[in-house]
Design an enzyme around this catalytic site. Structure first.
Site, PDB file in Angstrom:
ATOM      1  N   ASP A  52       0.834  -1.199   0.000  1.00 41.95           N
ATOM      2  CA  ASP A  52       0.000   0.000   0.000  1.00 41.95           C
ATOM      3  C   ASP A  52       0.869   1.250   0.000  1.00 41.95           C
ATOM      4  OD1 ASP A  52      -2.722   1.209   0.383  1.00 41.95           O
ATOM      5  OD2 ASP A  52      -1.808   1.929   2.242  1.00 41.95           O
ATOM      6  N   GLU A  59      14.569 -15.413  -0.457  1.00 42.05           N
ATOM      7  CA  GLU A  59      15.012 -16.478   0.443  1.00 42.05           C
ATOM      8  C   GLU A  59      13.986 -17.614   0.534  1.00 42.05           C
ATOM      9  OE1 GLU A  59      15.764 -14.995   4.319  1.00 42.05           O
ATOM     10  OE2 GLU A  59      17.206 -13.481   3.652  1.00 42.05           O
TER      11      GLU A  59
END
Length: 554
Positions: free
Chosen positions: A225, A274
């Site tokens: 956002d 990751e």
């Protein structure tokens, strides 16, 4: 036909060589506004168990992922975009266990889950902010926000001339612990939404931790956002002009689209990479140009950005072609997929936006716009209820409105409540099956004449908008020339129309769109796959009705 190619094809290095398909490059992502999707407990407010129960509907619709607007613990001053605790579910929506169950069920169905992340600001009920107020001026906690002394003899004036997106000053003065008027804090949105200070290391650490919390829960990505708003210009300089600067605008201002945001997203990308399964981040970034938006999508930053230029384009062939060309060029330059979107929780639904006062025309254009959007290369976003042809609710009484912009002195054009009315599922009267259990009125009232728009009424009706969407998404998934890609070939067509071709090793595809109100005659390019209105293909030429789009297999 004369052919005009737009969008060069960059080398995709190891991915192309391996044949690996990154899911997010052609995903159709469905936005769920949780309080307006499905209510499981009869309180009139949608919730996570309600969404979970309706996941098979979304699977049958044919989408790839579900984006959930905020469901975090929040006082709900701005529909949950004022977050009090980023690691907790608000009780109105359920529990963390409900969130875990929802994610697991979605994955079982082959759906991915993207959650909203709100890093520009939090709630004034967030523990950091409450403690900063308690501790007073000089508190280390105040450094995590933008607290400043006011101007004027007694500090009675705001620190600068910035204005809130929702109207009025972007600063609120606090009462200090000793009861005296004190410092001011920055809030680009409502006063209940203090902005974080992203110059402070603790803010970076906290959000890296929040990312890991939800990634460990299994979410497949984040919609970021106000991704362009985190970093403010050094010294918080005045804007230097009168008039409100709106979120849905592209004017250069010292609190949006500062270059420092890119360091934040490089840090986040390392975390995302990751985790297995191609976790992604999508930027809500209002920038002056689409080229500036593309900077958020460099290979070591975010994966996608909403294409607001496309959302804001009018029903005009020249304008749309220009936006498509510019979008593809900008995203190709950074090897990112272009995204396409027509509606979301912040704008007037496109069936109403395109109507010019005529609801029937609005629905015709909305269906045609959908085929155009889904034919373009890249990823597409759908907003809940658009597959039902829902219009904007424009006659909500003032006493039921909840958009904070409505209550500010200057307000916001149109307000946002009209696109957030709960969607209808079944039955002849409100709440139209919105409550899976027996329920009273929904949190925003539905129009009483929506019975023909329910899922139940449209299911199995080949002429319905719901079945039209299902067909379009099925064809998009199956046709080898649709979905991911970086180029289209424009074909010559009459004024007021668009025609383009997409090619693959296994087949070709043509999309034709008539954006005028009158029929036009086009050369028949192939076998008709799907049309947004009744079309009878001819052997040499085909008459295309006004406000109509057609897909052809070549």
């Amino acid at each position: 036909m004369t052919q005009h190619v737009t969008g060069t094809v960059p080398t995709e290095s190891s991915l192309a060589a391996s044949g690996h398909r990154e899911w997010w490059r052609d995903a159709v992502i469905y936005q769920v506004y949780p309080r307006s999707f499905a209510d499981s407990d009869g309180d009139g407010i949608g919730d996570l168990p309600g969404i979970r129960a309706r996941l098979p509907y979304l699977k049958k619709l044919g989408v790839d992922a579900v984006w959930l607007s905020p469901f975090y613990a929040s006082p709900q001053a701005d529909g949950g975009y004022d977050v009090a605790d980023y690691r907790a579910v608000d009780p109105m929506f359920g529990t963390l266990t409900d969130a875990d169950d929802l994610i697991r069920d979605a994955h079982t169905l082959g759906l991915r889950i993207i959650v909203d992340l709100v890093p520009n600001h939090c709630s004034d009920q967030h523990e950091w902010f409450k403690q900063a107020l308690r501790e007073g001026p000089g508190s280390p906690l105040r450094g995590r926000f933008h607290f400043r002394p006011g101007k004027g003899a007694d500090g009675e004036l705001p620190p600068n001339d910035w204005e809130s997106i929702f109207g009025g000053p972007a600063w609120t003065r606090v009462t200090e612990p000793d009861g005296t008027p004190g410092e001011w804090y920055l809030h680009l949105f409502a006063p209940e939404q203090p902005d974080f200070n992203w110059d402070h290391p603790a803010v970076h650490d906290e959000f890296r931790s929040i990312l890991r919390f939800w990634l460990d829960m299994g979410v497949d990505g984040f919609r970021v956002d106000v991704a362009h708003g985190l970093v403010k210009a050094a010294g918080l300089p005045d804007v230097g002009h009168d008039g409100q600067v709106k979120l849905l605008g592209t004017r250069a201002v010292p609190y949006f689209d500062q270059d420092g945001v890119h360091d934040v997203y490089r840090s986040w990308r390392r975390i995302l990479d990751e985790y297995p399964g191609e976790r992604i981040a999508v930027a809500e970034a209002w920038t002056p140009t689409v080229e500036r938006s593309a900077l958020y999508l460099r290979p070591d930053e975010l994966h996608q950005a909403f294409n607001f230029d496309y959302l804001g384009a009018g029903w005009n062939a020249t304008e749309l072609r220009d936006v498509v060309d510019r979008s593809l060029r900008a995203m190709n330059a950074v090897h990112a997929p272009t995204t396409w979107v027509l509606s979301n929780h912040d704008v007037v639904r496109h069936s109403t936006r395109l109507a010019e006062g005529d609801p029937a025309r609005g629905l015709r254009r909305a269906r045609a716009a959908t085929l155009l959007m889904l034919a373009l290369p890249g990823s597409a976003y759908l907003y809940q209820g658009e597959e039902l042809g829902l219009p904007e609710v424009v006659d909500l009484p003032d006493e039921v409105r909840q958009d904070p912009a409505f209550f500010r002195s200057t307000g916001q054009d149109g307000t946002r409540d009209g696109c957030r009315v709960p969607i209808p599922w079944s039955g002849q009267a409100p709440p139209f099956g919105f409550g899976i259990a027996e329920s009273g009125p929904s949190w925003l009232p539905q129009p009483t004449d929506w019975s023909h728009l329910t899922v139940q009424a449209q299911e199995g009706d080949a002429a319905s908008t719901l079945e039209f969407y299902r067909s379009a998404l099925a064809i998009r998934r199956e046709h080898p020339a649709l979905g991911a890609g970086r180029r289209i070939t424009w074909l010559d067509s009459p004024d007021g129309t668009l025609a383009f071709r997409r090619d693959s090793e296994s087949g070709s595809f043509v999309c034709t769109v008539n954006l005028t109100r009158t029929s036009v005659t086009l050369a028949t390019p192939g076998t008709l796959l799907l049309a947004s209105a009744d079309v009878e293909p001819g052997t040499g030429t085909t008459e295309l009705p006004g406000d109509c789009a057609v897909w052809w297999s070549v």
